[in-house]
Write an enzyme that holds these catalytic residues in place. Structure first.
Site, PDB file in Angstrom:
ATOM      1  CE  LYS A 167      -4.028   0.622   2.317  1.00 44.04           C
ATOM      2  NZ  LYS A 167      -4.864   0.383   3.847  1.00 44.04           N
TER       3      LYS A 167
HETATM    4  O1  G3P Z   1      -8.490   1.451   4.765  1.00 53.16           O
HETATM    5  C1  G3P Z   1      -8.520   3.075   4.815  1.00 53.16           C
HETATM    6  C2  G3P Z   1      -9.575   2.789   6.207  1.00 53.16           C
HETATM    7  O2  G3P Z   1      -8.918   2.524   7.314  1.00 53.16           O
HETATM    8  C3  G3P Z   1      -9.935   4.788   6.962  1.00 53.16           C
HETATM    9  O3  G3P Z   1     -10.852   4.748   7.441  1.00 53.16           O
HETATM   10  O4  G3P Z   1     -12.421   5.892   8.981  1.00 53.16           O
HETATM   11  O5  G3P Z   1     -10.188   6.265   9.263  1.00 53.16           O
HETATM   12  O6  G3P Z   1     -11.260   6.763   6.839  1.00 53.16           O
HETATM   13  P1  G3P Z   1     -11.089   6.329   8.294  1.00 53.16           P
END
Ligand code: G3P
Length: 214
Positions: free
Chosen positions: A83
């Site tokens: 990634k």
């Molecule tokens: O895969 C990306 C994810 O983990 C981000 O999530 O809720 O932190 O925007 P969030």
């Protein structure tokens, strides 16, 4: 639609894997921090649970550093997907890694142009973030529609991983658009199973069964 689990918590991955409903796992530095363990040990354990597609994120911001980290991560397992952030250096790394058949997942994608550039660089996956766009009042599903249309127009092989998923509604709408994958937090995945009318129906069937067997 493939479903990846968006977590670095091994117990969640084991439970979801045993349900037979996930096709991979995505992690990032924040999820690794929440797991309380280091990246190498966590990815090693995850690759011993799931069959393929385990995303591990590099932290370097320079291309050389990203490549160096990628080679180290690939020593863990061929199931690892590298990634990288949606930056110029990140796409330089993607171009190099893709030529070496190392799979990449370009993350922190917030526009269709970013997804287009990542696909042109040879990314295996792009990860547009829905929740963080919604958080600032942008219509995240329009982004998914735009990326899908562009990738279909030019038959890009790059797969769309809908990320930053915050609800079962996000998953359903991404599936309706035809995104390849949604990477889903454990709680959201469990919520996808539930409907109150299902619970009520089971309860009523059980009660009626009891009556019929008296
Ligand atoms: O895969 C990306 C994810 O983990 C981000 O999530 O809720 O932190 O925007 P969030």
């Amino acid at each position: 639609m493939k479903i990846f689990l968006d977590t670095a918590i091994v117990s969640e991955i084991k439970e979801a894997w045993e349900l037979g409903i996930i096709d991979g796992v995505t992690t990032n530095p924040s999820l690794i921090m929440k797991s309380g363990r280091n990246l190498q040990d966590t990815l090693t354990e995850i690759t011993n649970i799931v069959d393929d597609c385990v995303s591990g994120e590099v932290i370097s911001l320079d291309t050389e550093g990203m490549i160096k980290e990628a080679y180290e991560l690939m020593k863990i397992s061929s199931k690892i997907v590298i990634k990288v952030p949606m930056t110029k250096n990140g796409l330089k790394a993607v171009r190099i890694l893709s030529k070496e058949n190392i799979r990449t997942n370009v993350t922190l994608v917030f526009s269709a142009n970013q997804a287009l550039l990542a696909a042109k660089a040879g990314a295996t996956f792009v990860s547009p973030f829905l929740g963080r766009l919604d958080d600032i009042g942008h219509e995240s599903l329009i982004l998914i529609e735009d990326i899908k249309q562009i990738f279909d127009n030019y038959s890009y092989k790059t797969q769309i991983i809908c990320a930053s998923i915050r609800s079962p509604l996000h998953v359903m709408n991404c599936a309706k658009i035809g995104a390849d994958i949604a990477t889903v937090p454990f709680k959201t995945l469990m919520d996808m199973f539930n409907h109150p009318l299902t619970d009520n129906g089971i309860e009523r069937f059980l009660k009626d069964y009891e009556k019929s067997t008296k």
